[in-house]
Write a protein that holds these residues in place. Sequence first.
Motif, PDB file in Angstrom:
ATOM      1  N   SER A   1       0.870  -1.180   0.000  1.00 30.39           N
ATOM      2  CA  SER A   1       0.000   0.000   0.000  1.00 30.39           C
ATOM      3  C   SER A   1       0.910   1.233   0.000  1.00 30.39           C
ATOM      4  O   SER A   1       2.110   1.127   0.257  1.00 30.39           O
ATOM      5  CB  SER A   1      -0.903  -0.002   1.237  1.00 30.39           C
ATOM      6  OG  SER A   1      -0.108   0.142   2.389  1.00 30.39           O
ATOM      7  N   GLU A   2       0.334   2.396  -0.270  1.00 29.70           N
ATOM      8  CA  GLU A   2       1.146   3.612  -0.406  1.00 29.70           C
ATOM      9  C   GLU A   2       1.966   3.902   0.855  1.00 29.70           C
ATOM     10  O   GLU A   2       3.071   4.428   0.784  1.00 29.70           O
ATOM     11  CB  GLU A   2       0.248   4.810  -0.746  1.00 29.70           C
ATOM     12  CG  GLU A   2      -0.335   4.777  -2.151  1.00 29.70           C
ATOM     13  CD  GLU A   2       0.721   4.783  -3.258  1.00 29.70           C
ATOM     14  OE1 GLU A   2       1.760   5.451  -3.102  1.00 29.70           O
ATOM     15  OE2 GLU A   2       0.506   4.102  -4.285  1.00 29.70           O
ATOM     16  N   SER A   3       1.417   3.539   2.031  1.00 29.51           N
ATOM     17  CA  SER A   3       2.132   3.843   3.279  1.00 29.51           C
ATOM     18  C   SER A   3       3.331   2.910   3.494  1.00 29.51           C
ATOM     19  O   SER A   3       4.138   3.142   4.390  1.00 29.51           O
ATOM     20  CB  SER A   3       1.182   3.755   4.466  1.00 29.51           C
ATOM     21  OG  SER A   3       0.650   2.457   4.530  1.00 29.51           O
ATOM     22  N   ASP A   4       3.427   1.840   2.715  1.00 31.69           N
ATOM     23  CA  ASP A   4       4.550   0.900   2.879  1.00 31.69           C
ATOM     24  C   ASP A   4       5.830   1.379   2.187  1.00 31.69           C
ATOM     25  O   ASP A   4       6.905   0.833   2.415  1.00 31.69           O
ATOM     26  CB  ASP A   4       4.180  -0.474   2.304  1.00 31.69           C
ATOM     27  CG  ASP A   4       3.076  -1.140   3.099  1.00 31.69           C
ATOM     28  OD1 ASP A   4       3.049  -0.959   4.322  1.00 31.69           O
ATOM     29  OD2 ASP A   4       2.237  -1.816   2.476  1.00 31.69           O
ATOM     30  N   TYR A   5       5.716   2.333   1.283  1.00 37.05           N
ATOM     31  CA  TYR A   5       6.894   2.810   0.532  1.00 37.05           C
ATOM     32  C   TYR A   5       7.601   3.910   1.291  1.00 37.05           C
ATOM     33  O   TYR A   5       6.925   4.717   1.924  1.00 37.05           O
ATOM     34  CB  TYR A   5       6.481   3.367  -0.832  1.00 37.05           C
ATOM     35  CG  TYR A   5       5.884   2.364  -1.781  1.00 37.05           C
ATOM     36  CD1 TYR A   5       6.681   1.471  -2.480  1.00 37.05           C
ATOM     37  CD2 TYR A   5       4.514   2.327  -1.994  1.00 37.05           C
ATOM     38  CE1 TYR A   5       6.114   0.571  -3.374  1.00 37.05           C
ATOM     39  CE2 TYR A   5       3.942   1.430  -2.895  1.00 37.05           C
ATOM     40  CZ  TYR A   5       4.750   0.548  -3.582  1.00 37.05           C
ATOM     41  OH  TYR A   5       4.204  -0.326  -4.464  1.00 37.05           O
ATOM     42  N   PRO A   6       8.884   4.073   1.179  1.00 38.02           N
ATOM     43  CA  PRO A   6       9.820   3.041   0.704  1.00 38.02           C
ATOM     44  C   PRO A   6      10.159   2.099   1.856  1.00 38.02           C
ATOM     45  O   PRO A   6       9.868   2.390   3.008  1.00 38.02           O
ATOM     46  CB  PRO A   6      11.036   3.863   0.280  1.00 38.02           C
ATOM     47  CG  PRO A   6      10.982   5.074   1.154  1.00 38.02           C
ATOM     48  CD  PRO A   6       9.550   5.330   1.494  1.00 38.02           C
ATOM     49  N   ASN A   7      10.792   0.993   1.550  1.00 39.72           N
ATOM     50  CA  ASN A   7      11.197   0.051   2.590  1.00 39.72           C
ATOM     51  C   ASN A   7      12.469  -0.664   2.134  1.00 39.72           C
ATOM     52  O   ASN A   7      12.964  -0.375   1.034  1.00 39.72           O
ATOM     53  CB  ASN A   7      10.073  -0.937   2.895  1.00 39.72           C
ATOM     54  CG  ASN A   7       9.646  -1.700   1.665  1.00 39.72           C
ATOM     55  OD1 ASN A   7      10.434  -2.421   1.073  1.00 39.72           O
ATOM     56  ND2 ASN A   7       8.390  -1.506   1.240  1.00 39.72           N
ATOM     57  N   GLU A   8      12.955  -1.583   2.933  1.00 37.26           N
ATOM     58  CA  GLU A   8      14.246  -2.203   2.617  1.00 37.26           C
ATOM     59  C   GLU A   8      14.200  -3.020   1.319  1.00 37.26           C
ATOM     60  O   GLU A   8      15.216  -3.223   0.670  1.00 37.26           O
ATOM     61  CB  GLU A   8      14.729  -3.083   3.769  1.00 37.26           C
ATOM     62  CG  GLU A   8      13.832  -4.266   4.064  1.00 37.26           C
ATOM     63  CD  GLU A   8      14.398  -5.153   5.149  1.00 37.26           C
ATOM     64  OE1 GLU A   8      15.563  -5.583   5.017  1.00 37.26           O
ATOM     65  OE2 GLU A   8      13.670  -5.427   6.115  1.00 37.26           O
ATOM     66  N   TYR A   9      13.002  -3.510   0.952  1.00 36.05           N
ATOM     67  CA  TYR A   9      12.883  -4.285  -0.288  1.00 36.05           C
ATOM     68  C   TYR A   9      12.619  -3.380  -1.493  1.00 36.05           C
ATOM     69  O   TYR A   9      12.968  -3.727  -2.618  1.00 36.05           O
ATOM     70  CB  TYR A   9      11.757  -5.313  -0.173  1.00 36.05           C
ATOM     71  CG  TYR A   9      11.947  -6.268   0.978  1.00 36.05           C
ATOM     72  CD1 TYR A   9      12.981  -7.198   0.959  1.00 36.05           C
ATOM     73  CD2 TYR A   9      11.105  -6.234   2.089  1.00 36.05           C
ATOM     74  CE1 TYR A   9      13.168  -8.069   2.014  1.00 36.05           C
ATOM     75  CE2 TYR A   9      11.281  -7.102   3.149  1.00 36.05           C
ATOM     76  CZ  TYR A   9      12.322  -8.021   3.103  1.00 36.05           C
ATOM     77  OH  TYR A   9      12.502  -8.866   4.150  1.00 36.05           O
ATOM     78  N   VAL A  10      11.942  -2.290  -1.261  1.00 38.13           N
ATOM     79  CA  VAL A  10      11.642  -1.342  -2.342  1.00 38.13           C
ATOM     80  C   VAL A  10      12.136   0.042  -1.910  1.00 38.13           C
ATOM     81  O   VAL A  10      11.354   0.918  -1.537  1.00 38.13           O
ATOM     82  CB  VAL A  10      10.125  -1.307  -2.650  1.00 38.13           C
ATOM     83  CG1 VAL A  10       9.880  -0.524  -3.945  1.00 38.13           C
ATOM     84  CG2 VAL A  10       9.555  -2.695  -2.775  1.00 38.13           C
ATOM     85  N   PRO A  11      13.447   0.235  -1.945  1.00 35.24           N
ATOM     86  CA  PRO A  11      13.978   1.523  -1.495  1.00 35.24           C
ATOM     87  C   PRO A  11      13.715   2.621  -2.531  1.00 35.24           C
ATOM     88  O   PRO A  11      13.519   2.329  -3.711  1.00 35.24           O
ATOM     89  CB  PRO A  11      15.489   1.254  -1.381  1.00 35.24           C
ATOM     90  CG  PRO A  11      15.748   0.131  -2.335  1.00 35.24           C
ATOM     91  CD  PRO A  11      14.507  -0.708  -2.370  1.00 35.24           C
ATOM     92  N   SER A  12      13.713   3.840  -2.065  1.00 35.15           N
ATOM     93  CA  SER A  12      13.653   4.980  -2.987  1.00 35.15           C
ATOM     94  C   SER A  12      15.080   5.330  -3.396  1.00 35.15           C
ATOM     95  O   SER A  12      15.969   5.402  -2.545  1.00 35.15           O
ATOM     96  CB  SER A  12      13.017   6.188  -2.311  1.00 35.15           C
ATOM     97  OG  SER A  12      11.631   6.026  -2.259  1.00 35.15           O
ATOM     98  N   ILE A  13      15.278   5.543  -4.695  1.00 35.49           N
ATOM     99  CA  ILE A  13      16.588   5.999  -5.173  1.00 35.49           C
ATOM    100  C   ILE A  13      16.445   7.473  -5.482  1.00 35.49           C
ATOM    101  O   ILE A  13      15.530   7.860  -6.239  1.00 35.49           O
ATOM    102  CB  ILE A  13      17.022   5.318  -6.481  1.00 35.49           C
ATOM    103  CG1 ILE A  13      16.647   3.847  -6.467  1.00 35.49           C
ATOM    104  CG2 ILE A  13      18.504   5.490  -6.724  1.00 35.49           C
ATOM    105  CD1 ILE A  13      16.940   3.181  -7.790  1.00 35.49           C
ATOM    106  N   VAL A  14      17.320   8.260  -4.941  1.00 35.74           N
ATOM    107  CA  VAL A  14      17.167   9.702  -5.140  1.00 35.74           C
ATOM    108  C   VAL A  14      18.544  10.360  -5.188  1.00 35.74           C
ATOM    109  O   VAL A  14      19.460   9.970  -4.445  1.00 35.74           O
ATOM    110  CB  VAL A  14      16.249  10.292  -4.035  1.00 35.74           C
ATOM    111  CG1 VAL A  14      16.776  10.020  -2.651  1.00 35.74           C
ATOM    112  CG2 VAL A  14      15.984  11.760  -4.234  1.00 35.74           C
ATOM    113  N   ALA A  15      18.698  11.279  -6.104  1.00 33.41           N
ATOM    114  CA  ALA A  15      19.958  12.021  -6.217  1.00 33.41           C
ATOM    115  C   ALA A  15      19.895  13.239  -5.290  1.00 33.41           C
ATOM    116  O   ALA A  15      18.800  13.742  -5.007  1.00 33.41           O
ATOM    117  CB  ALA A  15      20.159  12.465  -7.662  1.00 33.41           C
ATOM    118  N   PRO A  16      21.051  13.708  -4.793  1.00 35.39           N
ATOM    119  CA  PRO A  16      21.045  14.916  -3.955  1.00 35.39           C
ATOM    120  C   PRO A  16      20.368  16.069  -4.694  1.00 35.39           C
ATOM    121  O   PRO A  16      20.582  16.274  -5.892  1.00 35.39           O
ATOM    122  CB  PRO A  16      22.531  15.193  -3.722  1.00 35.39           C
ATOM    123  CG  PRO A  16      23.191  13.877  -3.901  1.00 35.39           C
ATOM    124  CD  PRO A  16      22.406  13.162  -4.953  1.00 35.39           C
ATOM    125  N   GLY A  17      19.521  16.787  -3.960  1.00 33.50           N
ATOM    126  CA  GLY A  17      18.784  17.889  -4.586  1.00 33.50           C
ATOM    127  C   GLY A  17      17.472  17.446  -5.204  1.00 33.50           C
ATOM    128  O   GLY A  17      16.675  18.276  -5.622  1.00 33.50           O
TER     129      GLY A  17
END
Lengths: 194, 434
Positions: free
Chosen positions: B37-53
């Motif tokens: 569900s939307e509240s489960d993101y992100p987590n260790e299995y589905v991490p968010s990848i994000v660049a600085p900024g």
Amino acid sequence: MSYKKRFETLFHRPSESFQEIIKYPCFFKTSLVIFICGLVYTTIAELGLFNSLMPHFIAAYSLMFTIIWFLPTVISMIIFKIIGKKFNTESYIEANALSIFSVITLGFIFLSIFMIYSNIFADPKRTAYFAMVYYNQWYPLAIVGVIGAILILHRIIIIGRIIVKAKLYQIIIIWIVAALISMYIAYLIFRGWL
Amino acid sequence: MKLIRLKPYIPSTIFIFVLIAVMGMTYVPYPNIIRLSESDYPNEYVPSIVAPGEYFKISTSVEKVWVGFQELKNEQGTIKIPEDFSSGWYNLTLQINGINTTRNNSIYVTPISVDDFTFIQVTDVHTPCYGGADVQERKNVFNLVNDIGPAFVVDTGDMTDYGLEKQYVYYGWIISDLEMPLYTIPGNMETYSDPNLERYARHLGPGNYYFYFGRILFVASVALHSPRSWGGFDGTQIKWINDTLSKEADLKFLLHHIPIVAEQGRDYNYVPWGWKEGHFSQIEEGYEEIVKILTKEKAYVLSGHWHGYSNKFQYEAATFYNTPSVTRMSEVKEGPRFRLFQIQNNTLTYDKVIKSEKLHITHQYTTNNTQVKIIIRNEEGFYVPLYLHVKLSPLKLPYSTNQGEIIKYSSSGDIWVKYNAPIGESEIEVVPII
């Protein structure tokens, strides 16, 4: 001739067994022995091939090994009956079952040797399926398969001659038709379903 | 009297019925696949990848957010990663209803720009149950994947040979040195000893989820029939895919193990129900609905399953990739395969299959760790885009390179060099400027 002798068609002239089957057909008992042995073979093969016991695959592979002899046997029997051959149905099915069973037993013995080698002594150790499919180590078993196929062809001809009393060309044509239909049905089950 | 004549056939009839019954009873048409569900993101299995900024999203019910130990501003579920964040993994702590919960390794701050990046699809690793050379070979493949330096890696299923516990343990070791996120979905092999994918979920998490990298959407989906090689989508799954794939994005990818559309049927070619209007599909239920969704969304579909089969097939507005396996097969004797994609300015510009034995990347560090020579031998027959990661002494910063371009360096001495490796052998040296 004792009943158990008919299981030894691999080691003596198969016509002796088939003559015995014509006189005293007993597919009930023979099929019980074959199916129990078949389940034992499949279970052991599962362990050696996959290192795991999975009921659906025991059932699926048992069904496959039943289909590959039972279907062409029944189809060829029906065609022989259609062209007017008179023979004992039970004897015909039992003779074919015993022919393939002896060859499958031979194949199982070779597979067991390969499974023991592959799982225990090989370096690196591999499950037999892994070794065969991913690392091309199936050639020795393929040779046994070719030998087995020749033995089965030999027995099909003898059964056709002794039990059905058909001509050689009739046996060959009818079995080619039966085998092609059966192979495609088996293919549909094991590629189209499984 | 006539019934007595049927007696010889009773055992065989019963036997065949019992076998069919066992196959029917052990058949699980739709494994218990987990949808987040939307509240489960992100987590260790589905991490968010994000660049600085750049930004990542969380549930709007979250009151406060910490990435690592730093509290970040939460603007209605949108969080900006500050420019000074070092690349690497971070724990995410969320405060919901006054209670703090920490999700380990749920944010990956990437050194790679969302405007120009690569990612790798591996598939059909088939981790065996014995260790030794077979497992080591797979580890070497993942080490090469790591050296190529994609922004992330996707594994489209069959990572184990039968879904056994010890195979997951070995798979864990195989992937353990990957620096970047790995997103996985189960294949049919995972259902063989684990029809409801419970063991899979324990080791690798959910089967259905999505993630973004910049403006690119990736949707992972399971459509398996345990323990069969064929797949299908029920109504719930179709609705979930439709809802998820229709999210806003510039490019959309569906990760799916079993080929939905393929030019050929491999050894399934003679199964008549696999053929649809000029192409092959191993999907039964929901085929028309899923193709309609993929066409509508102009999706790219990444599949595996057929090991030796490598294909790119355009069907209507959707593109279907079939990627060959990491495991060897009879028809792939030379070695493991995987596919490298490059996306530049939200356009897919590169989609080559890498033959692992034809690409070698070697790092030679000086003893004081102030210089590195990277030797690349590329026999693939085409250039290979690399994002090389080196770790040098922070005391000698800044560094320069004789080839390629340094795209990022951190105060800890981590340096990333972008380099398109030409055919043949090439050398890159990273040395201090002074």
